[in-house]
Enzyme design. Structure first.
Site, PDB file in Angstrom:
ATOM      1  N   CYS A 187     -17.402 -34.171 -33.728  1.00 45.55           N
ATOM      2  CA  CYS A 187     -17.572 -34.370 -32.285  1.00 45.55           C
ATOM      3  C   CYS A 187     -16.219 -34.617 -31.639  1.00 45.55           C
ATOM      4  CB  CYS A 187     -18.512 -35.541 -32.018  1.00 45.55           C
ATOM      5  SG  CYS A 187     -17.872 -37.125 -32.606  1.00 45.55           S
ATOM      6  N   CYS A 205     -14.198 -37.494 -33.006  1.00 42.40           N
ATOM      7  CA  CYS A 205     -13.469 -37.174 -34.239  1.00 42.40           C
ATOM      8  C   CYS A 205     -12.146 -36.498 -33.915  1.00 42.40           C
ATOM      9  CB  CYS A 205     -14.294 -36.248 -35.127  1.00 42.40           C
ATOM     10  SG  CYS A 205     -15.862 -36.938 -35.675  1.00 42.40           S
ATOM     11  N   ASP A 220       6.414  -6.458  -8.764  1.00 41.32           N
ATOM     12  CA  ASP A 220       7.650  -5.684  -8.827  1.00 41.32           C
ATOM     13  C   ASP A 220       7.263  -4.231  -8.562  1.00 41.32           C
ATOM     14  OD1 ASP A 220      10.354  -4.924  -9.536  1.00 41.32           O
ATOM     15  OD2 ASP A 220       9.502  -4.219 -11.418  1.00 41.32           O
ATOM     16  N   ASP A 255       7.964  -6.157 -15.281  1.00 34.93           N
ATOM     17  CA  ASP A 255       8.109  -5.597 -16.619  1.00 34.93           C
ATOM     18  C   ASP A 255       9.535  -5.596 -17.141  1.00 34.93           C
ATOM     19  OD1 ASP A 255       9.103  -3.632 -14.888  1.00 34.93           O
ATOM     20  OD2 ASP A 255       8.572  -2.023 -16.280  1.00 34.93           O
ATOM     21  N   ASP A 265      13.074  -9.243 -14.047  1.00 33.61           N
ATOM     22  CA  ASP A 265      11.875  -9.916 -13.522  1.00 33.61           C
ATOM     23  C   ASP A 265      11.629 -11.262 -14.203  1.00 33.61           C
ATOM     24  OD1 ASP A 265      11.225  -7.786 -11.791  1.00 33.61           O
ATOM     25  OD2 ASP A 265      10.300  -6.702 -13.450  1.00 33.61           O
TER      26      ASP A 265
END
Length: 732
Positions: free
Chosen positions: A16, A19, A419, A619, A623
């Site tokens: 649980c 624990c 971009d 990409d 960037d």
């Protein structure tokens, strides 16, 4: 101080949220341990610590009452998981078969059948359920007591033992010949229901981890290496970089590499989410784990082991599933006090009913109901189960979510900054306009193509591609020479020609003439211009080519989809305003930031963040600062490693439509987390008072407790049915 390493410790014995919290606190106390995160759903602990601290970490877990395995141990055998599920199923079956005769009289009572098993029979059926099938609860409860803590097992052990003990007391003190009122059925049925709940929970948790197993199943174990003209079947571990590998039709690519020989198609659906087969020819990259189509290919190995795309995908998904979402902090605080609070409420219930004048057995049964219904399992599973299901289904569709924090932030995004080059556009220039001053445009392309033969310049490739598309026969060129900063020159069909920019025109002292108007208009659009001139025998302008970047097929649909979700789109680029405006107008983007230097992109994103939650999509290396500055960075597939490292989400293919899809799955996952937490809390907020006021007997309380965990995990599993909106459009 030695460098820290990130370890994933398999933990067994957790049942649980309490624990998981106890294991986490124990690990944090180990000197050198940092960034500790325990995941109940995956039963692992992720710890950043020096390598020499590893034995201490394992020992700390054991001292807390649980078992930890060394992270470098052999990978778990899938058969072990199946065997564990089978054993759990046998235990559940046995418990149900033994408990059913005990509960049968209660089920028949509404139909007017009043029948009861004799006390010795009830004792004989309930005892093996209590102490053999229920032994796991006593063992775990004892470990919790030794660690001066509480967990679900302690609640179950106390509650069922109280019911069992009360039955023995009633039986022993019953007058001779009188059948006492016993509660053996309550303790036995509760244990049976809890075991059933844990079994269903284990099955469901296994399904939430199916994405990792599906990805790991893509790894071939052997490859057909070609060495000195001979083919040999070898394990993947024996391959080295630049080895040649033969991949037959229908086989999975064993490595990341480059096609050297042959043509085929590759099914990359489980890696990139791309539903259509991708053509593969010499020079094209291939990804390990993808399925080769109809042709036989010879592939040069370029990446192995942990450096392959598939290995990095698996690592990203594992990292996301192991991480803890910020909302989980609330659950952790609750779980620390949950079990002690329940024990206090149960004691108050017992004393309150007794003080009110109820018989001791009534007071005890109500207290047992409180202990049984209070289940912290659902609290511990609510967040990780949803995260595992959400990140898993996202990965299946080519969306890799770096961590749970990125997932939680992405759901609130209301601004997306794109971009331009390589993100919304293909990044490869093409001829968008052409105008001949002499002869015709076909002749203009032929002569320009002749000059560009052998050049690797992007504009040269665009010219040659246009010649190929129009089926033009490109003549040969001689005396070819580069004109630095201006263009290229050569002799074509005994004519001295040159192709280049406006500086070439000015140096040749030629005027654009009737082409000037078009040139000015195309430059205003941000197009790159190339002038074709004849230098001798008669200097003249032959024509004009205008180059532009083409929009990606899904760019317009992505912007429309974001707008429909109430998310505004912005364009941020270092390109000139003309080219930026052309792209923005074509896509319906109103806010354009052009001619922005890489160093200033992050500042622009920071300004936008003042009034909203911003996602940056890019990409390239330039960037990376903006991706890191945004609330959530989204790196496009095919981009640089630097961009992907800075991003919170990576899209495995360069399809802009994956951007709204990534935001959508994050929203759905976060919604599931909130739903799960609501149900986990509501079970206890409603159930505990009902049990305390005597409105819920222990059998119904046990059923509700088992149902709470199962319902939370099952709710999370609904995420596995999610598909991006554009899936149907991608289908063949």
């Amino acid at each position: 101080m030695s460098a820290s390493t990130v370890f994933d410790l398999p933990i067994s014995g957790m049942t649980c949220a309490s624990c998981a919290g106890r294991v986490e606190r124990a690990l944090r106390k180990v000197p050198g341990a940092a960034q500790v995160s325990v995941n109940l759903a995956t039963e692992t602990a992720r710890v950043e610590a020096p390598a020499q601290a590893l034995p201490a970490l394992v020992e700390a877990v054991r001292q807390a009452g649980y078992e930890a395995s060394m992270p470098d141990a052999a990978a778990p055998d899938p058969d072990d998981a199946q065997r564990h599920l089978r054993n759990e199923r046998l235990a559940v079956t046995a418990a149900v078969l033994l408990a059913l005769p005990l509960v049968l009289p209660m089920l028949l009572q509404p139909f007017g059948v009043h029948w009861m098993l004799p006390a010795w029979a009830q004792f004989a059926l309930a005892t093996p359920v209590q102490f053999i099938l229920g032994a796991r609860f006593y063992r775990a409860a004892w470990k919790a007591v030794r660690a001066a803590a509480g967990n679900m097992d302690l609640l179950v052990a106390l509650g069922t033992s109280a019911g069992y003990g009360l039955s023995l007391y009633q039986w022993a003190n019953a007058p001779l010949g009188v059948e006492p009122h016993l509660y053996f059925e309550a303790s036995a049925v509760v244990i049976a229901l809890v075991l059933l709940g844990k079994y269903l929970e284990s099955r469901a948790k296994r399904q939430t981890a199916s994405a990792i197993r599906a990805l790991e199943a893509l790894r071939p174990e052997r490859a057909l290496r070609v060495l000195d003209g001979r083919e040999e079947d070898v394990p993947i571990s024996q391959l080295r970089l630049h080895d040649l590998v033969r991949v037959k039709p229908g086989e999975r690519f064993p490595v990341d590499g480059e096609v050297i020989e042959g043509s085929s198609h590759a099914d990359e659906a489980l890696i990139s989410g791309e539903s259509l087969p991708v053509p593969k020819h010499p020079g094209d990259p291939v990804t390990g784990g993808a399925i080769n189509g109809e042709g036989q290919l010879l592939v040069r190995t370029l990446a192995l082991g942990t450096e392959t795309v598939l290995a990095r995908i698996i690592r990203l998904v594992e990292d996301a599933q192991a991480a803890k979402a910020p909302i989980q902090k609330l659950v952790d605080r609750v779980s620390q006090v949950f079990v002690p609070a329940v024990l206090v409420i149960a004691l108050i219930t017992l004393l309150g009913w007794w003080w009110y004048g109820a018989p001791l057995e009534t007071a005890l049964i109500n207290a047992v109901a409180v202990l049984v219904i209070a289940c912290p399992c659902a609290l511990g599973l609510a967040t990780p189960a949803a995260i595992m299901a959400g990140t898993g289904v996202a990965a299946r569709h080519g969306i890799l979510i770096k961590d749970a924090e990125a997932l939680e932030r992405a759901h609130a995004v209301n601004r997306v900054v794109f971009d331009k080059t390589g993100t919304l556009t293909s990044g490869s220039p093409r001829i968008v306009h052409s105008l001949a001053a002499v002869a015709d445009e076909a002749q203009l392309l032929r002569l320009a193509g002749a000059l560009q033969q052998g050049s690797e310049h992007p504009l040269a490739k665009a010219v040659l591609s246009a010649c190929s598309e129009h089926g033009l026969d490109v003549p040969s060129v001689s005396d070819s020479q580069s004109l630095t900063g201006r263009g290229i020159a050569g002799v074509v069909e005994q004519r001295q020609l040159a192709l280049g920019n406006r500086r070439l025109l000015e140096d040749s002292q030629l005027q654009p003439g009737e082409l000037a108007g078009k040139a000015h208009a195309w430059e205003a659009e941000g197009r790159t211009l190339s002038w074709l001139i004849e230098r001798a025998p008669q200097p003249q302008v032959l024509g004009l080519l205008a180059f532009g970047d083409s929009l990606k097929p899904g760019a317009a649909e992505a912007v429309r989809s974001l707008r429909a979700r109430g998310v505004s789109s912005h364009l941020l680029t270092g390109d000139n305003r003309g080219s930026a405006k052309v792209v923005a107008d074509a896509l319906g983007i109103e806010d354009v930031y052009a001619e922005v230097l890489p160093a200033d992109k992050a500042a622009t994103v920071a300004v936008l963040k003042r009034d909203g939650v911003v996602a940056m999509v890019g990409d390239g290396i330039n960037d990376a600062p903006a991706l890191a500055a945004a609330d959530i960075g989204i790196a496009m597939g095919g981009g640089t490693d630097v961009a992907m490292q800075a991003a919170g989400i990576t899209l495995m293919r360069g399809d802009p439509r994956l951007v709204p899809a990534a935001l959508e799955i994050s929203r759905k996952t976060y919604a599931k987390i909130r739903q799960n937490l609501f149900w986990a809390f509501i079970y206890n907020l409603v159930g505990i008072p009902l049990a305390a006021f005597g409105l819920l007997n222990p059998v119904l309380a046990g059923a509700a407790m088992a149902l709470s965990s199962v319902s939370v995990v099952s709710n999370a599993l609904w995420l596995k049915t999610w598909k991006p909106d554009n899936d149907q459009q991608e289908a063949p």
